[in-house]
Motif scaffolding. Structure first.
Motif, PDB file in Angstrom:
ATOM      1  N   GLY A  53       0.736  -1.243   0.169  1.00 54.33           N
ATOM      2  CA  GLY A  53       0.100  -0.051  -0.065  1.00 54.33           C
ATOM      3  C   GLY A  53       1.046   1.233   0.184  1.00 54.33           C
ATOM      4  O   GLY A  53       2.157   1.117  -0.496  1.00 54.33           O
ATOM      5  N   ASP A  54       0.300   2.266   0.517  1.00 59.26           N
ATOM      6  CA  ASP A  54       1.060   3.524   0.828  1.00 59.26           C
ATOM      7  C   ASP A  54       2.304   3.444   1.459  1.00 59.26           C
ATOM      8  O   ASP A  54       2.402   2.589   2.388  1.00 59.26           O
ATOM      9  CB  ASP A  54      -0.083   4.508   1.218  1.00 59.26           C
ATOM     10  N   PRO A  55       3.381   4.250   1.441  1.00 57.72           N
ATOM     11  CA  PRO A  55       4.417   4.475   2.091  1.00 57.72           C
ATOM     12  C   PRO A  55       3.942   4.522   3.597  1.00 57.72           C
ATOM     13  O   PRO A  55       2.982   5.400   4.024  1.00 57.72           O
ATOM     14  CB  PRO A  55       5.198   5.715   1.716  1.00 57.72           C
ATOM     15  N   ILE A  56       4.818   3.700   4.580  1.00 54.92           N
ATOM     16  CA  ILE A  56       4.176   3.754   5.947  1.00 54.92           C
ATOM     17  C   ILE A  56       5.661   4.257   6.746  1.00 54.92           C
ATOM     18  O   ILE A  56       6.912   3.933   6.276  1.00 54.92           O
ATOM     19  CB  ILE A  56       3.708   2.687   6.472  1.00 54.92           C
ATOM     20  N   ASP A  57       5.503   4.917   7.974  1.00 60.59           N
ATOM     21  CA  ASP A  57       6.614   5.044   8.740  1.00 60.59           C
ATOM     22  C   ASP A  57       6.178   4.789  10.089  1.00 60.59           C
ATOM     23  O   ASP A  57       5.520   5.550  11.026  1.00 60.59           O
ATOM     24  CB  ASP A  57       6.866   6.674   8.589  1.00 60.59           C
ATOM     25  N   GLY A  58       6.769   3.610  10.569  1.00 65.11           N
ATOM     26  CA  GLY A  58       6.466   3.021  11.835  1.00 65.11           C
ATOM     27  C   GLY A  58       5.557   1.898  11.615  1.00 65.11           C
ATOM     28  O   GLY A  58       4.262   2.174  11.142  1.00 65.11           O
ATOM     29  N   TRP A  59       5.735   0.679  11.964  1.00 65.43           N
ATOM     30  CA  TRP A  59       5.082  -0.446  11.385  1.00 65.43           C
ATOM     31  C   TRP A  59       4.749  -1.440  12.600  1.00 65.43           C
ATOM     32  O   TRP A  59       5.828  -1.694  13.408  1.00 65.43           O
ATOM     33  CB  TRP A  59       5.435  -1.056  10.212  1.00 65.43           C
ATOM     34  N   TYR A  93      15.635   2.176  12.863  1.00 65.14           N
ATOM     35  CA  TYR A  93      16.326   2.034  11.807  1.00 65.14           C
ATOM     36  C   TYR A  93      15.727   1.188  10.399  1.00 65.14           C
ATOM     37  O   TYR A  93      16.058   1.639   9.273  1.00 65.14           O
ATOM     38  CB  TYR A  93      17.843   1.335  11.723  1.00 65.14           C
ATOM     39  N   ASN A  94      14.638   0.754  10.834  1.00 65.72           N
ATOM     40  CA  ASN A  94      13.813   0.039   9.723  1.00 65.72           C
ATOM     41  C   ASN A  94      12.351   0.393   9.895  1.00 65.72           C
ATOM     42  O   ASN A  94      11.524  -0.279   9.622  1.00 65.72           O
ATOM     43  CB  ASN A  94      14.217  -1.549   9.697  1.00 65.72           C
ATOM     44  N   ALA A  95      12.117   1.712  10.409  1.00 62.61           N
ATOM     45  CA  ALA A  95      10.712   2.208  10.432  1.00 62.61           C
ATOM     46  C   ALA A  95       9.909   2.362   9.185  1.00 62.61           C
ATOM     47  O   ALA A  95       8.636   1.960   9.088  1.00 62.61           O
ATOM     48  CB  ALA A  95      10.571   3.180  11.682  1.00 62.61           C
ATOM     49  N   ALA A  96      10.707   2.764   8.251  1.00 68.18           N
ATOM     50  CA  ALA A  96       9.993   3.310   7.103  1.00 68.18           C
ATOM     51  C   ALA A  96      10.012   2.082   6.035  1.00 68.18           C
ATOM     52  O   ALA A  96      10.950   1.408   5.957  1.00 68.18           O
ATOM     53  CB  ALA A  96      10.771   4.425   6.595  1.00 68.18           C
ATOM     54  N   ILE A  97       8.669   1.983   5.364  1.00 68.72           N
ATOM     55  CA  ILE A  97       8.606   0.918   4.409  1.00 68.72           C
ATOM     56  C   ILE A  97       7.664   1.796   3.300  1.00 68.72           C
ATOM     57  O   ILE A  97       6.708   1.853   3.149  1.00 68.72           O
ATOM     58  CB  ILE A  97       7.868  -0.191   4.724  1.00 68.72           C
TER      59      ILE A  97
END
Length: 241
Positions: A53-59, A93-97
């Motif tokens: 889906g849309d870009p996310i920041d924090g998953w 360090y891997n929050a944004a997808i």
């Protein structure tokens, strides 16, 4: 417009953050869940989640385990588990997808009995509509069949190795002859030394030929002498003193 914005913010706040904002919304995801190793009572796994889906920041990725499966140690995220429900949350360090991007983590787990594939994956509360891939490696790697080797036996030899025959002890201190002078041709094997004096080793070059007194300041003989073997053990040799 200002009033509508305030109402939306209030609705989001009331959900306790479980509903993503427009910037965080995920229409779906795909999960690659791989059991990388297994041992009695435990296993290792690697998980890659792809954002569809849309870009996310924090998953947050959640799934449901069968009874008896628990996560014991996790890397690249933090984990909580309540009963069969597991939730893994990103680290900084891997929050944004981004859209089409992915995040990955690995963990060790414990299992009683079987270790079935988990179900009901959700990313930030949105069901992963992209399906779940679960390639599971065999628990016991195939062992290659060794190639038999043939050993060539050397043929027996009729000649015993050196030193393996009957040993003979020879006393080389006896059967010597001596002459206290230089003799021409004494080095030849067939030289006749029968007239030389019989001696035994060890032998003093001077005794019994001590000159007595001094000769040119010496109290012992100075010159050439020859030793010869009366037994067939070698040639004559000279010695100068």
């Amino acid at each position: 417009m200002k009033i509508r914005s305030l109402v939306l913010a209030a609705v989001l706040a009331g959900t306790g953050g479980l509903v993503a904002t427009a910037a965080q919304a995920a229409a779906g995801c795909r999960v690659d869940y791989t059991v990388t190793s297994s041992w009695p009572g435990g296993f290792g796994a690697a998980v890659t989640v792809t954002n569809l889906g849309d870009p996310i920041d924090g998953w947050r990725l959640s799934w449901s385990y069968a009874a008896g499966q628990t996560v014991t140690q996790l890397w690249n995220g933090t984990v909580t588990q309540s009963g069969a429900q597991v939730t893994v949350t990103n680290v900084s360090y891997n929050a944004a997808i981004p859209t089409g991007g992915n995040a990955a983590f690995g963990f060790n787990g414990a299992a009683t009995g079987s270790n079935p594939v988990p179900t009901a994956f959700t990313l930030n509360g949105i069901v992963c509509t992209g399906g779940v891939a679960t390639p599971t490696p065999p628990t016991t790697p195939a062992t290659p069949t060794p190639t038999p080797t043939t050993t060539t036996t050397p043929p027996p030899t009729t000649t015993p190795p050196g030193g393996s025959g009957t040993r003979e002890k020879v006393n080389v201190n006896r059967s010597w002859r001596f002459v206290r002078s230089d003799v021409s041709g004494a080095q030849n094997p067939d030289f006749n030394d029968a007239t030389w004096v019989p001696v035994a080793l060890p032998h003093d070059f001077d005794a019994p030929y001590d000159v007595g007194g001094t000769t040119n300041g010496q109290s012992f003989h100075v010159g050439v002498g020859w030793y010869g073997s009366a037994a067939p053990i070698g040639d004559s040799f000279s010695h100068a003193a």
